[in-house]
Design an enzyme around this catalytic site. Structure first.
Site, PDB file in Angstrom:
ATOM      1  N   ASP A 179       0.829  -1.209   0.000  1.00  0.00           N
ATOM      2  CA  ASP A 179       0.000   0.000   0.000  1.00  0.00           C
ATOM      3  C   ASP A 179       0.866   1.263   0.000  1.00  0.00           C
ATOM      4  OD1 ASP A 179      -2.414   1.381   0.055  1.00  0.00           O
ATOM      5  OD2 ASP A 179      -3.207   0.332   1.806  1.00  0.00           O
ATOM      6  N   ASP A 222     -10.144   3.710  -3.526  1.00  0.00           N
ATOM      7  CA  ASP A 222     -10.853   2.498  -3.093  1.00  0.00           C
ATOM      8  C   ASP A 222     -12.253   2.370  -3.677  1.00  0.00           C
ATOM      9  OD1 ASP A 222      -8.617   2.239  -1.565  1.00  0.00           O
ATOM     10  OD2 ASP A 222      -9.697   1.824   0.295  1.00  0.00           O
TER      11      ASP A 222
HETATM   12  C1  GAL Z   1      -6.213   1.236   1.357  1.00  0.00           C
HETATM   13  C2  GAL Z   1      -6.341   0.229   0.235  1.00  0.00           C
HETATM   14  C3  GAL Z   1      -7.428  -0.741   0.621  1.00  0.00           C
HETATM   15  C4  GAL Z   1      -7.061  -1.416   1.919  1.00  0.00           C
HETATM   16  C5  GAL Z   1      -6.791  -0.380   3.001  1.00  0.00           C
HETATM   17  C6  GAL Z   1      -6.250  -1.012   4.271  1.00  0.00           C
HETATM   18  O1  GAL Z   1      -5.205   2.145   1.038  1.00  0.00           O
HETATM   19  O2  GAL Z   1      -6.635   0.886  -0.964  1.00  0.00           O
HETATM   20  O3  GAL Z   1      -7.637  -1.677  -0.403  1.00  0.00           O
HETATM   21  O4  GAL Z   1      -5.930  -2.213   1.716  1.00  0.00           O
HETATM   22  O5  GAL Z   1      -5.870   0.594   2.556  1.00  0.00           O
HETATM   23  O6  GAL Z   1      -6.004  -0.079   5.275  1.00  0.00           O
END
Ligand code: GAL
Length: 402
Positions: A156, A212
């Protein structure tokens, strides 16, 4: 003078050649990963930080029992919040309450079912759930992941301040390769630094193209803290337009994980969501509770004809080929020269939609066989075009074979 130039050229050439060979050798570890879009399950969309050994094991069991494994789903991926701190050696420490037997035990269990094991971390100092990130520990973490039997890493982009995205992900790929274990690298920087331009070069196997997904049909909405934005299905597909040429075997655009079955959309909308992701050659990572699926949801996730479009060995990403207001036609070339076609109705009432052969790369005069991939029914031969009535928010998905 000339001889000196030749000499210099030879030295530079040898150095470059050597570098190339080195790069090729290193790349071998991860060379044949994700030749078709990865398929599996991930904890985030349904369970967020509520992950545990029991949950993951139960979900792995459900992948097998529900028939998802037979349909091609293989990765069982733990997303954020499995980790709590680093120890005195800098090693990452899993939550001892939630993962009492450690991560290798979870991986061993997943592997015992013939499935593959994924974890999540972050290129910055902290994950998005404020757990320790990988920054400065890339090689140490990669060795640890390899020892646990990890097959897939979602990486991430939170808490990365001034880091360069391309360099950060290249570094993690090198670290993973140096561990000696082939590990899929899922780049999750939300499309911010246009990862489709460099994701393949740095050895990424998939890269998120958007912020997301949320379990919603429509467009973008601000997050509760006022920042922009979560995306419904329609806003995500609009952001895929023009990216198709960057995808191919081993390296895929990732429009985020599936929401099918999580309750925020109708079954018609979930069928459209799944069809579009399949046609986009997107990773099919389910994100619902596989232990309790309604038959309708099970039938969407395991539609083998639609999955075959996604997993087609040619590895083309489909694209939007016609748009008339709310009515759209999407098409994907498949290995046998045929096309998978989606007629999509974004509007609020039933509509007739046509695909014209010229829109999908065929002369209008030819006759082609059309098969409905949701009704599992041959519809006959058609010349020049095929038309169907499409429900509001629905798709008709067909294969077209001249
Ligand atoms: C976001 C990501 C999500 C999930 C989340 C977890 O940045 O896009 O899919 O992984 O973090 O905190």
């Amino acid at each position: 003078m000339k001889i000196r130039h030749l000499f210099c050229a030879a030295i530079v050439g040898a150095a470059l050649f050597g570098t190339n060979l080195y790069a090729q050798e290193k790349a071998l570890v991860s060379a044949n990963l994700a030749l078709t879009p990865p398929m599996g399950w991930n904890s985030w969309n349904k369970f967020a930080c509520n992950v545990s050994e029991d949950l993951i094991k139960e979900m792995a069991d459900a992948v097998v029992k529900s028939g998802l494994k037979d349909a091609g789903y293989v990765y069982v991926n733990i997303d954020d919040c499995w980790q709590v701190r680093r120890d005195a050696h800098g090693d990452i420490v899993p939550d001892p309450q939630r993962f009492p037997h450690g991560m290798k035990a979870v991986g061993d269990y997943i592997h015992s079912l013939g499935l593959k094991f994924g974890v999540y971390s972050d290129a910055g100092s902290q994950t998005c759930g404020k757990r320790p990130g990988g920054l400065g520990h890339e090689y140490q973490d990669a060795i640890q992941y390899a020892a646990w039997g990890v097959d897939y890493l979602k990486y991430d982009w939170c808490s990365t301040t001034t880091q360069d995205a391309k360099a950060s992900y290249a570094n993690m790929r090198e670290a993973l390769d140096a561990s000696g274990r082939p590990i899929v690298l899922s780049i999750c920087e939300w499309g911010t630094a246009k990862p489709w331009l460099w994701g393949k070069e740095v050895g990424g196997n998939l890269w998120r193209t958007t912020g997301d997904i949320q379990d919603r049909w429509g467009g973008q909405q601000k997050w509760p803290d006022g920042t922009c934005c979560s995306n419904g299905v329609l806003s995500i597909i609009d952001q895929q337009v023009g990216l198709q040429s960057y995808a191919g075997p081993g390296h895929w655009n990732d429009p985020d994980m599936l929401e099918v079955g999580n309750g925020g959309m109708t079954d018609t909308e979930y069928r459209s969501h799944f069809s579009l992701w399949a046609l986009l050659a997107a990773p099919l990572i389910s994100g619902n509770d596989l232990r309790n699926m309604r038959p309708e949801i099970h039938d969407i996730l395991t539609n083998k004809e639609v999955i075959a479009v996604n997993q087609d060995a040619l590895g083309r990403e489909g694209e939007r080929v016609a748009k008339n207001g709310d009515l759209e036609v999407w098409s994907k070339q498949v290995q046998d020269g045929g096309r998978a076609v989606i007629l999509l109705n974004r509007g609020s009432g039933e509509q007739e939609i046509s695909v014209h052969w010229e829109e999908i790369g065929y002369p209008s005069g030819i006759s082609a066989s059309v098969r409905d991939l949701w009704q599992h029914k041959d519809l006959g031969k058609f010349t020049g075009k095929y038309s169907a009535t499409v429900a509001s928010h629905g798709v008709v998905m067909v294969s077209v074979k001249p």
